[in-house]
Each structure stands twice: as structure tokens, then as C-alpha cells.
Design a protein around this motif. Structure first.
Motif, PDB file in Angstrom:
ATOM      1  N   SER A  14      -0.952   1.108   3.203  1.00 28.09           N
ATOM      2  CA  SER A  14      -0.276   1.218   1.908  1.00 28.09           C
ATOM      3  C   SER A  14      -0.440  -0.032   1.040  1.00 28.09           C
ATOM      4  O   SER A  14      -0.606   0.108  -0.177  1.00 28.09           O
ATOM      5  CB  SER A  14       1.198   1.586   2.090  1.00 28.09           C
ATOM      6  N   PRO A  15      -0.424  -1.264   1.605  1.00 24.46           N
ATOM      7  CA  PRO A  15      -0.670  -2.415   0.727  1.00 24.46           C
ATOM      8  C   PRO A  15      -2.062  -2.391   0.098  1.00 24.46           C
ATOM      9  O   PRO A  15      -2.222  -2.718  -1.079  1.00 24.46           O
ATOM     10  CB  PRO A  15      -0.510  -3.626   1.649  1.00 24.46           C
ATOM     11  N   ALA A  34      -2.015   0.168  -2.651  1.00 25.51           N
ATOM     12  CA  ALA A  34      -1.230  -0.358  -3.776  1.00 25.51           C
ATOM     13  C   ALA A  34      -2.028  -1.392  -4.560  1.00 25.51           C
ATOM     14  O   ALA A  34      -2.038  -1.364  -5.800  1.00 25.51           O
ATOM     15  CB  ALA A  34       0.080  -0.970  -3.268  1.00 25.51           C
ATOM     16  N   ASP A  76      -1.049  -0.278   8.679  1.00 19.21           N
ATOM     17  CA  ASP A  76      -0.471   0.282   7.456  1.00 19.21           C
ATOM     18  C   ASP A  76      -1.421  -0.001   6.297  1.00 19.21           C
ATOM     19  O   ASP A  76      -1.641  -1.156   5.936  1.00 19.21           O
ATOM     20  CB  ASP A  76       0.899  -0.361   7.211  1.00 19.21           C
ATOM     21  N   CYS A  87       8.462  -5.891  -2.782  1.00 15.88           N
ATOM     22  CA  CYS A  87       7.285  -5.061  -2.486  1.00 15.88           C
ATOM     23  C   CYS A  87       7.627  -3.685  -1.926  1.00 15.88           C
ATOM     24  O   CYS A  87       6.895  -2.720  -2.177  1.00 15.88           O
ATOM     25  CB  CYS A  87       6.377  -5.796  -1.497  1.00 15.88           C
ATOM     26  N   GLU A  88       8.675  -3.576  -1.163  1.00 15.76           N
ATOM     27  CA  GLU A  88       8.987  -2.300  -0.517  1.00 15.76           C
ATOM     28  C   GLU A  88       9.196  -1.137  -1.496  1.00 15.76           C
ATOM     29  O   GLU A  88       8.780  -0.027  -1.198  1.00 15.76           O
ATOM     30  CB  GLU A  88      10.188  -2.436   0.412  1.00 15.76           C
ATOM     31  N   LEU A 131       5.717   0.019  -2.013  1.00 14.69           N
ATOM     32  CA  LEU A 131       4.997   0.457  -0.815  1.00 14.69           C
ATOM     33  C   LEU A 131       5.627   1.673  -0.134  1.00 14.69           C
ATOM     34  O   LEU A 131       4.917   2.485   0.465  1.00 14.69           O
ATOM     35  CB  LEU A 131       4.898  -0.697   0.183  1.00 14.69           C
ATOM     36  N   ILE A 136       2.139  -8.349  -3.127  1.00 16.35           N
ATOM     37  CA  ILE A 136       1.829  -7.383  -2.071  1.00 16.35           C
ATOM     38  C   ILE A 136       0.782  -7.959  -1.123  1.00 16.35           C
ATOM     39  O   ILE A 136       0.875  -7.780   0.098  1.00 16.35           O
ATOM     40  CB  ILE A 136       1.382  -6.032  -2.677  1.00 16.35           C
ATOM     41  N   ARG A 160       3.809   4.866   1.773  1.00 11.33           N
ATOM     42  CA  ARG A 160       3.903   5.057   3.230  1.00 11.33           C
ATOM     43  C   ARG A 160       4.280   6.490   3.586  1.00 11.33           C
ATOM     44  O   ARG A 160       3.934   6.963   4.661  1.00 11.33           O
ATOM     45  CB  ARG A 160       4.927   4.087   3.812  1.00 11.33           C
TER      46      ARG A 160
END
Length: 163
Positions: free
Chosen positions: A147-148, A151, A145, A127-128, A131, A102, A135
Motif C-alpha cells: 500500500s505505501p 500510495a 504491504d 499516513c494511516e 494507507l 509515506i 490496505r
């Protein structure tokens, strides 16, 4: 080394990246000797490839036994504690691998925006799934963003909890 290859195989099985990619083919070629015989006797359960999971846990258990034997020669080994230690090590490794993936994925989104390559496609497929749910909860702030970051903090917290 075998445990690392098996982990990569399991992760790729779990998130289904494009199978034609060179890395996926290399992992399959390196792990077939262990997974294929198990696949004959262990049918998949839903989307889970039980043969790969059993191979992964077996390799991790063997590595834990060997490392414990070298660290504590002469001390009797308790099977249950070895199994628990193996599963903890496996989960910590998977969490660390996802943390690194990530981080690299997020860094590439800043460094190489709009650049598509097989490596970024594979990173996206890995990764999606982690994530995407974040999101939905976290809106982008100022076009960034987060979200990473969330995470990575969450994965690190889980690793700390595992010890």
C-alpha cells in the motif's frame, strides 16, 4: 518557510494526531499569530478548521505573488492566474509532503520493526488515513504491504497531473 509551517498545521488539523506532541505544539506556537485572529471571524465548517485553511491559502498566495514578481518584474499580475498558481503550488506541496511522509513511514517499518516512538506515532497518525483504504483493496503478498508503494505512485501521478 511560513507556508511550510502553515501546511504542517493544516495537515495536522486534518488527520488529528495526538495534540500533546512536541511538533504539534511547535507548529501551533509558530502559526498562532496568523490563525488565532482569523479564528475569531471564521467559524469551523464541520471538521474543517476554516481559519487554518484561509491562513494557509493566504500565505501561499503571498509567496506566489512575491516569487512571480521576482521572476517577472514589470509584467502585470493577473489575480485569477495567481490564485490558480497558488492553489496548484499548495496541492503539489501537500502531495510531495505526503509522498515523503509515506516513504519514511514505510522505510521505518522495515528498519525499526516494532519500535514505538513519538515520531513513529505521529507518522502513523498522518499516513494511516491514506494507507488504510488501500490496505482494504490490496492484500499483503508474502507478508509485504504494498500500500505505501501504491500510495506513492498515486501521489506522484497526481503531482504530475497538476503540472
Amino acid at each position: 518557510d511560513r507556508a511550510r509551517r502553515s501546511r504542517a498545521w493544516l495537515i495536522q488539523q486534518a488527520v488529528e494526531p495526538a495534540f500533546g506532541k512536541a511538533l504539534a505544539q511547535a507548529v501551533v506556537a509558530l502559526t498562532n499569530w496568523l490563525v488565532m485572529p482569523l479564528r475569531r471571524v471564521l467559524p469551523p465548517i464541520g471538521r474543517a478548521d476554516t481559519a487554518s485553511i484561509v491562513a494557509l491559502i493566504s500565505v501561499q498566495l503571498a509567496a506566489t505573488i512575491i516569487l512571480t514578481r521576482f521572476a517577472n518584474p514589470g509584467v502585470p499580475l493577473a489575480l485569477l492566474s495567481l490564485v490558480v498558481a497558488s492553489l496548484q503550488a499548495l496541492l503539489r506541496s501537500i502531495l510531495m509532503l505526503y509522498t515523503v511522509l509515506i516513504f519514511v513511514y514505510a522505510a521505518l517499518s522495515f528498519i525499526a520493526q516494532g519500535v514505538r516512538s513519538p515520531a513513529t506515532a505521529m507518522l502513523a497518525s498522518l499516513c494511516e488515513p491514506v494507507l488504510r483504504p488501500l490496505r482494504r483493496i490490496l492484500p499483503a503478498v508474502g507478508g509485504i504491504d504494498f500500500s505505501p508503494l501504491v500510495a506513492i505512485v498515486g501521489l506522484t501521478a497526481l503531482r504530475i497531473l497538476l503540472g
